[in-house]
Structures are given as C-alpha cells and as structure tokens.
Write a protein that holds these residues in place. Structure first.
Motif, PDB file in Angstrom:
ATOM      1  N   VAL A  36       5.692   1.657   7.354  1.00 37.75           N
ATOM      2  CA  VAL A  36       6.074   2.716   6.421  1.00 37.75           C
ATOM      3  C   VAL A  36       6.092   2.171   4.999  1.00 37.75           C
ATOM      4  O   VAL A  36       5.671   2.847   4.057  1.00 37.75           O
ATOM      5  CB  VAL A  36       7.430   3.345   6.821  1.00 37.75           C
ATOM      6  N   MET A  37       6.551   0.927   4.844  1.00 43.13           N
ATOM      7  CA  MET A  37       6.562   0.312   3.520  1.00 43.13           C
ATOM      8  C   MET A  37       5.142   0.202   2.960  1.00 43.13           C
ATOM      9  O   MET A  37       4.903   0.489   1.786  1.00 43.13           O
ATOM     10  CB  MET A  37       7.208  -1.079   3.602  1.00 43.13           C
ATOM     11  N   LEU A  38       4.186  -0.171   3.805  1.00 40.95           N
ATOM     12  CA  LEU A  38       2.791  -0.242   3.366  1.00 40.95           C
ATOM     13  C   LEU A  38       2.257   1.138   2.996  1.00 40.95           C
ATOM     14  O   LEU A  38       1.601   1.301   1.960  1.00 40.95           O
ATOM     15  CB  LEU A  38       1.919  -0.847   4.461  1.00 40.95           C
ATOM     16  N   VAL A  39       2.532   2.122   3.826  1.00 40.38           N
ATOM     17  CA  VAL A  39       2.066   3.490   3.559  1.00 40.38           C
ATOM     18  C   VAL A  39       2.657   4.000   2.253  1.00 40.38           C
ATOM     19  O   VAL A  39       1.950   4.586   1.418  1.00 40.38           O
ATOM     20  CB  VAL A  39       2.416   4.425   4.740  1.00 40.38           C
ATOM     21  N   VAL A  40       3.956   3.787   2.052  1.00 44.08           N
ATOM     22  CA  VAL A  40       4.616   4.243   0.819  1.00 44.08           C
ATOM     23  C   VAL A  40       4.015   3.533  -0.388  1.00 44.08           C
ATOM     24  O   VAL A  40       3.755   4.166  -1.422  1.00 44.08           O
ATOM     25  CB  VAL A  40       6.147   4.018   0.904  1.00 44.08           C
ATOM     26  N   SER A  41       3.770   2.239  -0.271  1.00 40.31           N
ATOM     27  CA  SER A  41       3.191   1.483  -1.397  1.00 40.31           C
ATOM     28  C   SER A  41       1.811   2.010  -1.772  1.00 40.31           C
ATOM     29  O   SER A  41       1.522   2.228  -2.951  1.00 40.31           O
ATOM     30  CB  SER A  41       3.104  -0.007  -1.039  1.00 40.31           C
ATOM     31  N   VAL A  42       0.959   2.227  -0.772  1.00 43.98           N
ATOM     32  CA  VAL A  42      -0.390   2.732  -1.036  1.00 43.98           C
ATOM     33  C   VAL A  42      -0.320   4.150  -1.601  1.00 43.98           C
ATOM     34  O   VAL A  42      -1.009   4.475  -2.579  1.00 43.98           O
ATOM     35  CB  VAL A  42      -1.261   2.668   0.240  1.00 43.98           C
ATOM     36  N   ALA A  43       0.524   4.988  -1.010  1.00 45.34           N
ATOM     37  CA  ALA A  43       0.647   6.372  -1.491  1.00 45.34           C
ATOM     38  C   ALA A  43       1.195   6.405  -2.919  1.00 45.34           C
ATOM     39  O   ALA A  43       0.735   7.201  -3.744  1.00 45.34           O
ATOM     40  CB  ALA A  43       1.553   7.174  -0.554  1.00 45.34           C
ATOM     41  N   LEU A  44       2.159   5.559  -3.216  1.00 46.79           N
ATOM     42  CA  LEU A  44       2.709   5.505  -4.572  1.00 46.79           C
ATOM     43  C   LEU A  44       1.645   5.045  -5.562  1.00 46.79           C
ATOM     44  O   LEU A  44       1.510   5.625  -6.653  1.00 46.79           O
ATOM     45  CB  LEU A  44       3.920   4.569  -4.617  1.00 46.79           C
ATOM     46  N   PHE A  45       0.873   4.034  -5.192  1.00 48.52           N
ATOM     47  CA  PHE A  45      -0.196   3.549  -6.069  1.00 48.52           C
ATOM     48  C   PHE A  45      -1.220   4.649  -6.328  1.00 48.52           C
ATOM     49  O   PHE A  45      -1.599   4.899  -7.466  1.00 48.52           O
ATOM     50  CB  PHE A  45      -0.871   2.315  -5.447  1.00 48.52           C
ATOM     51  N   ARG A  46      -1.642   5.339  -5.259  1.00 52.47           N
ATOM     52  CA  ARG A  46      -2.629   6.416  -5.417  1.00 52.47           C
ATOM     53  C   ARG A  46      -2.084   7.567  -6.252  1.00 52.47           C
ATOM     54  O   ARG A  46      -2.795   8.143  -7.070  1.00 52.47           O
ATOM     55  CB  ARG A  46      -3.093   6.906  -4.055  1.00 52.47           C
TER      56      ARG A  46
END
Length: 166
Positions: A36-46
C-alpha cells in the motif's frame, strides 16, 4: 512518529513470544503495508506530476467541473489508502489482533464519499443513485450500531472498575 518507533521496538522484542499464526498474520499485514505504501507513493507522484504539469502548461483548468472531480477523486483515493495503511499498522505492531469493524466501515464510507465526488449526475441512472444512497444509509446505521455497542461495553467496564475500586 516516536509512538510508531516504540511500537515497532515492542513488536520486535515480543516476536519470539508470538505463535506461528500471529507471526504469519503480522508478516501478511507488514507485506500489505509495504505494498500500500508503494501504491500510495506512485499515486501521489502521478497526481503531483499531473496537477503541477497541467497547471504549468495550462492544460488543466481547476475550475472545470470534470477536472475538479477527477483531482479530488484521486486525492480521496490516496486518503482511503492511507487510512487503510494506518489500520494495517495496528495489526503489524500487534496493538490490535484484527482490523476493527468500525475502521472498515469508516473506510467504506470514505470510498462512498469518493464515489459521490466523482459521480457524473448526468450519466448516472436513478437506480445507481438509489443503490448508493441505500449503501450509504446501511453503512451509517451499521457504524452507529457498532459504536453504540462499543460505548455500552465501555460504560459497563467503567462501572465494574468503579465498583472494584470501592
């Protein structure tokens, strides 16, 4: 942050005392937290790149209703993921053995709120709106019932504690 560090230290210290299944459960929760941390990081970056890039290159009009819905829908998605991740932290650090029903209900209500934000009323049928309204009502009533039960149990515990102290 300091509280999370002490919780993590306590978790590491208590690792040997955990049963096999408790270790398995904590490992799964830790893996999910990481994902979830990875998904949130990628989504936040995008989201960041999309919003900043759109504003700088004037391709994104924040006053456009569809753009507004899309951006806030993405923000709500991130908030839902963060809340879910926060809940998993309790399982990882063994502060709670299972995810609490109230938290799951609140996350579901956040997801419904997100759905209402991104909903295009012009393209949504009355049946879908009715279904969403019923789902919202059911989740709200269920949350209220669970909270009431927890409040009554807490009151009983307080009463018993006061009786023991006398």
């Amino acid at each position: 942050m300091k509280n999370h560090i002490s919780s993590w230290r306590n978790f590491c210290k208590d690792w040997n005392a955990l049963t096999f299944y408790q270790r398995f459960e904590s490992g799964v929760a830790f893996s999910l937290t990481f994902l979830v941390m990875l998904v949130v990081s990628v989504a936040l970056f995008r989201l960041f790149v999309g919003v900043i890039g759109g504003l700088v290159f004037d391709a994104l009009n924040p006053l456009d209703h569809e753009i507004f819905q899309q951006v806030f829908g993405e923000i709500m998605t991130l908030l839902i993921a963060l809340e879910f991740n926060h809940t998993l932290q309790y399982v990882v650090t063994r502060e709670q053995s299972v995810i609490q029903t109230k938290v799951v209900l609140l996350i579901a209500m956040l997801a419904l709120a997100r759905k209402f934000i991104v909903l295009d009323l012009g393209k949504t049928s009355a049946e879908v709106l009715l279904a969403l309204a019923v789902a919202t009502l059911v989740l709200g009533v269920t949350y209220w019932l669970v909270r009431e039960r927890d409040d009554r149990l807490l009151e009983i515990q307080r009463s018993n504690s006061e009786l023991e102290n006398r």
